[in-house]
Design a protein around this motif. Structure first.
Motif, PDB file in Angstrom:
ATOM      1  N   GLN A  63       0.824  -1.201   0.000  1.00 20.17           N
ATOM      2  CA  GLN A  63       0.000   0.000   0.000  1.00 20.17           C
ATOM      3  C   GLN A  63       0.861   1.255   0.000  1.00 20.17           C
ATOM      4  N   LEU A  64       1.927   1.242   0.803  1.00 17.26           N
ATOM      5  CA  LEU A  64       2.835   2.384   0.817  1.00 17.26           C
ATOM      6  C   LEU A  64       3.505   2.573  -0.539  1.00 17.26           C
ATOM      7  N   PHE A  65       3.995   1.482  -1.131  1.00 14.34           N
ATOM      8  CA  PHE A  65       4.650   1.575  -2.433  1.00 14.34           C
ATOM      9  C   PHE A  65       3.681   2.097  -3.489  1.00 14.34           C
ATOM     10  N   ARG A  66       2.447   1.646  -3.404  1.00 15.50           N
ATOM     11  CA  ARG A  66       1.422   2.081  -4.368  1.00 15.50           C
ATOM     12  C   ARG A  66       1.189   3.585  -4.275  1.00 15.50           C
ATOM     13  N   LEU A  67       1.105   4.096  -3.050  1.00 16.20           N
ATOM     14  CA  LEU A  67       0.868   5.526  -2.858  1.00 16.20           C
ATOM     15  C   LEU A  67       2.114   6.360  -3.155  1.00 16.20           C
ATOM     16  N   ALA A  68       3.286   5.844  -2.785  1.00 19.63           N
ATOM     17  CA  ALA A  68       4.522   6.610  -2.941  1.00 19.63           C
ATOM     18  C   ALA A  68       5.020   6.629  -4.382  1.00 19.63           C
ATOM     19  N   PHE A  69       4.937   5.490  -5.066  1.00 19.89           N
ATOM     20  CA  PHE A  69       5.540   5.375  -6.389  1.00 19.89           C
ATOM     21  C   PHE A  69       4.538   5.285  -7.532  1.00 19.89           C
ATOM     22  N   GLY A  70       3.331   4.881  -7.250  1.00 24.12           N
ATOM     23  CA  GLY A  70       2.348   4.669  -8.310  1.00 24.12           C
ATOM     24  C   GLY A  70       1.492   5.888  -8.588  1.00 24.12           C
ATOM     25  N   ARG A  71       0.691   5.779  -9.624  1.00 23.34           N
ATOM     26  CA  ARG A  71      -0.198   6.878 -10.006  1.00 23.34           C
ATOM     27  C   ARG A  71      -1.257   7.182  -8.944  1.00 23.34           C
ATOM     28  N   ALA A  72      -1.571   6.190  -8.105  1.00 21.45           N
ATOM     29  CA  ALA A  72      -2.600   6.404  -7.076  1.00 21.45           C
ATOM     30  C   ALA A  72      -2.241   7.561  -6.168  1.00 21.45           C
ATOM     31  N   GLY A  73      -0.938   7.769  -5.944  1.00 14.38           N
ATOM     32  CA  GLY A  73      -0.507   8.834  -5.049  1.00 14.38           C
ATOM     33  C   GLY A  73      -0.820  10.231  -5.534  1.00 14.38           C
ATOM     34  N   ASN A  74      -1.180  10.364  -6.809  1.00 14.18           N
ATOM     35  CA  ASN A  74      -1.505  11.688  -7.343  1.00 14.18           C
ATOM     36  C   ASN A  74      -2.924  12.123  -7.012  1.00 14.18           C
ATOM     37  N   SER A  75      -3.752  11.187  -6.561  1.00 14.87           N
ATOM     38  CA  SER A  75      -5.155  11.528  -6.343  1.00 14.87           C
ATOM     39  C   SER A  75      -5.676  11.175  -4.950  1.00 14.87           C
ATOM     40  N   VAL A  76      -4.968  10.335  -4.221  1.00 15.61           N
ATOM     41  CA  VAL A  76      -5.413   9.950  -2.876  1.00 15.61           C
ATOM     42  C   VAL A  76      -5.181  11.103  -1.907  1.00 15.61           C
ATOM     43  N   ASP A  77      -6.135  11.323  -0.996  1.00 15.09           N
ATOM     44  CA  ASP A  77      -5.988  12.439  -0.061  1.00 15.09           C
ATOM     45  C   ASP A  77      -4.828  12.203   0.898  1.00 15.09           C
ATOM     46  N   THR A  78      -4.293  13.293   1.413  1.00 14.00           N
ATOM     47  CA  THR A  78      -3.116  13.238   2.270  1.00 14.00           C
ATOM     48  C   THR A  78      -3.368  12.443   3.544  1.00 14.00           C
ATOM     49  N   LYS A  79      -4.566  12.517   4.091  1.00 13.18           N
ATOM     50  CA  LYS A  79      -4.884  11.771   5.311  1.00 13.18           C
ATOM     51  C   LYS A  79      -4.693  10.272   5.096  1.00 13.18           C
ATOM     52  N   SER A  80      -5.108   9.767   3.941  1.00 18.44           N
ATOM     53  CA  SER A  80      -4.951   8.344   3.659  1.00 18.44           C
ATOM     54  C   SER A  80      -3.478   7.959   3.598  1.00 18.44           C
ATOM     55  N   MET A  81      -2.658   8.842   3.021  1.00 14.16           N
ATOM     56  CA  MET A  81      -1.226   8.572   2.970  1.00 14.16           C
ATOM     57  C   MET A  81      -0.636   8.555   4.372  1.00 14.16           C
ATOM     58  N   ARG A  82      -1.021   9.545   5.160  1.00 12.39           N
ATOM     59  CA  ARG A  82      -0.512   9.633   6.532  1.00 12.39           C
ATOM     60  C   ARG A  82      -0.936   8.410   7.341  1.00 12.39           C
ATOM     61  N   ASP A  83      -2.189   7.988   7.200  1.00 13.20           N
ATOM     62  CA  ASP A  83      -2.684   6.833   7.942  1.00 13.20           C
ATOM     63  C   ASP A  83      -1.953   5.559   7.521  1.00 13.20           C
ATOM     64  N   ALA A  84      -1.671   5.433   6.233  1.00 10.43           N
ATOM     65  CA  ALA A  84      -1.003   4.229   5.740  1.00 10.43           C
ATOM     66  C   ALA A  84       0.394   4.091   6.325  1.00 10.43           C
ATOM     67  N   VAL A  85       1.160   5.170   6.328  1.00  4.69           N
ATOM     68  CA  VAL A  85       2.519   5.083   6.860  1.00  4.69           C
ATOM     69  C   VAL A  85       2.498   4.983   8.383  1.00  4.69           C
ATOM     70  N   ALA A  86       1.538   5.614   9.028  1.00  5.26           N
ATOM     71  CA  ALA A  86       1.431   5.532  10.490  1.00  5.26           C
ATOM     72  C   ALA A  86       1.120   4.101  10.923  1.00  5.26           C
ATOM     73  N   GLN A  87       0.225   3.443  10.210  1.00 12.09           N
ATOM     74  CA  GLN A  87      -0.117   2.053  10.533  1.00 12.09           C
ATOM     75  C   GLN A  87       1.085   1.134  10.336  1.00 12.09           C
TER      76      GLN A  87
END
Length: 202
Positions: free
Chosen positions: A63-87
């Protein structure tokens, strides 16, 4: 040269997205299978616990790799990114994360996510990571811990122009982060002191 770099980064994003997409399903199935085996009582409890732990860890990393390196990271809200790395950090149990709402768009959220993930690499014995944003827009990711430091080769690719041919699996993330900072209209700086490192975007 800049156009070539842009093409390379797009390819990295697309390939990463495809890899993550193709692997999320099987990894999830392994975890589900372990749960079913546990309910049926047909396997050793210790083995099941290991399967569950490994499956969840792999899923979090994907999930982290998908958000950090993939196209998904261009549209997912910042809270979801923060929650993913926090978990992920919480499950690992070695790093604490302080990343409060700092009012940034998904593109800059993705940048911060990459900064946080790279800062984690500078904490071999764990520690604390803190994300802050100043009023003028500067974003800083501080990492503090025992022997906190970036490897010299990783620091080099974040600070200097490096040919893609010189990269290896250890340094490609720093290269990606530096170029991502340029793509979002800013520049990346790296500071290191005894037990502390900082990645700064402005």
């Amino acid at each position: 040269m800049e156009q070539d770099r842009a093409v390379e980064l797009i390819l990295i994003e697309l390939i990463s997205s495809r890899i993550c997409h193709d692997l999320v399903g099987p990894v999830g199935a392994v975890n589900a299978g372990a749960e079913l085996m546990g309910e049926a009582g047909v396997a050793d409890d210790e083995a099941l616990a290991l399967m569950r732990k490994s499956g969840l860890e792999a899923a979090r990393r994907l999930q982290l790799f998908r958000l950090a390196f993939g196209r998904a990271g261009n549209s997912v809200d910042t809270k979801s990114m923060r929650d993913a790395v926090a978990q992920s950090f919480e499950a690992e149990g070695k790093v604490t994360l302080q990343w409060e709402e700092i009012g940034i768009d998904p593109a800059h959220g993705r940048l911060v996510l990459n900064m946080v993930m790279l800062a984690r690499e500078a904490l071999p014995f764990g520690g604390d990571i803190r994300v802050t944003r100043e009023s003028e827009g500067r974003i800083t990711v501080n990492a503090a811990g025992k022997r906190a430091a970036f490897r010299p080769d990783i620091e080099n690719v974040m600070k200097n122009e490096v040919s893609p041919e010189e990269l290896d699996p250890r340094t490609v993330h720093g290269f990606f982060l530096r170029n991502l900072a340029h793509r979002t209209g800013g520049a990346l700086s790296v500071l290191q002191d005894d037990g502390n490192v900082a990645l700064i975007y402005d």
